[in-house]
Enzyme design. Sequence first.
Site, PDB file in Angstrom:
ATOM      1  N   GLN A 145       0.828  -1.207   0.000  1.00 43.76           N
ATOM      2  CA  GLN A 145       0.000   0.000   0.000  1.00 43.76           C
ATOM      3  C   GLN A 145       0.866   1.263   0.000  1.00 43.76           C
ATOM      4  O   GLN A 145       0.501   2.286   0.576  1.00 43.76           O
ATOM      5  CB  GLN A 145      -0.929   0.007   1.220  1.00 43.76           C
ATOM      6  CG  GLN A 145      -2.035  -1.024   1.167  1.00 43.76           C
ATOM      7  CD  GLN A 145      -3.108  -0.678   0.137  1.00 43.76           C
ATOM      8  OE1 GLN A 145      -3.065   0.356  -0.524  1.00 43.76           O
ATOM      9  NE2 GLN A 145      -4.079  -1.558  -0.010  1.00 43.76           N
ATOM     10  N   SER A 146       1.991   1.204  -0.675  1.00 46.67           N
ATOM     11  CA  SER A 146       2.944   2.312  -0.669  1.00 46.67           C
ATOM     12  C   SER A 146       2.374   3.583  -1.307  1.00 46.67           C
ATOM     13  O   SER A 146       1.899   3.565  -2.445  1.00 46.67           O
ATOM     14  CB  SER A 146       4.211   1.894  -1.425  1.00 46.67           C
ATOM     15  OG  SER A 146       5.017   3.008  -1.722  1.00 46.67           O
ATOM     16  N   ASN A 147       2.464   4.694  -0.566  1.00 48.65           N
ATOM     17  CA  ASN A 147       2.123   5.999  -1.139  1.00 48.65           C
ATOM     18  C   ASN A 147       3.105   6.378  -2.248  1.00 48.65           C
ATOM     19  O   ASN A 147       2.721   6.968  -3.262  1.00 48.65           O
ATOM     20  CB  ASN A 147       2.158   7.078  -0.055  1.00 48.65           C
ATOM     21  CG  ASN A 147       1.030   6.943   0.937  1.00 48.65           C
ATOM     22  OD1 ASN A 147      -0.085   6.574   0.583  1.00 48.65           O
ATOM     23  ND2 ASN A 147       1.310   7.238   2.197  1.00 48.65           N
TER      24      ASN A 147
ATOM     25  N   CYS B 273       4.798   4.437  -4.280  1.00 46.24           N
ATOM     26  CA  CYS B 273       4.524   3.704  -5.519  1.00 46.24           C
ATOM     27  C   CYS B 273       3.268   4.231  -6.205  1.00 46.24           C
ATOM     28  O   CYS B 273       3.215   4.333  -7.433  1.00 46.24           O
ATOM     29  CB  CYS B 273       4.398   2.213  -5.224  1.00 46.24           C
ATOM     30  SG  CYS B 273       5.975   1.424  -4.837  1.00 46.24           S
TER      31      CYS B 273
END
Length: 218
Positions: A87-89, A91
Amino acid sequence: MGDSWSIEQLRERVARLPRTSLTHLPTPFQECPRLGEALGDRVRFFMKRDDLTTLGGGGNKIRKLEFSLGEAQASGYDIIVHGLAGQSNYCRQTAAAAARLGLPCYLVLRKDHKAEDPAQANRLLDYVFGAEVRMVEPDEQADAKAELVAELRSKGHKPYVIGYDDEVLGAIGYSLCLAEIIQQQADAGIEADYVCVTGRSGTLAGLILGKRLLGFEG
């Protein structure tokens, strides 16, 4: 260090570097009066609203991506590769920026309880922005990313891999953020005692770099 630079000198030097415009700057500098009231009006709080960098839902990584993707474009890279948590911001913003620039984006994301099917939140937006997403076990991520890069190169592509090496470029972006803060606090008629930071290494390093270059005492 020696004599400090002016904000204009900093911007002049940074302007020599490859950069691509991904947002509208400066971001707002807003007072939070109710927070001050809750603390008995002893402190005035101001917030630098980098959540309003607009592209792909906003966030601080857009400042970094202006320089890393600017370098990618200037050096002829044709695919963007990145990979962090499911859930990387970072990325999510990378996928949005790549879509904005017309560059294919591959994301190698770690499986965890926040990234289970069906895709939601940032992971869903990764797909919306057109990224090709590969979900892998945490201990397989580094190898999976290296294999993807080798695969793309074997097909004649020149992939640009976003990782820790480009934190230097991210730091440059955040030295400019401090320049904005200095100007905005002057416009607001205040002089900050402290600048508190949340974020990864490039964000903090950039603010420290700006502090030293500009002679900021806050």
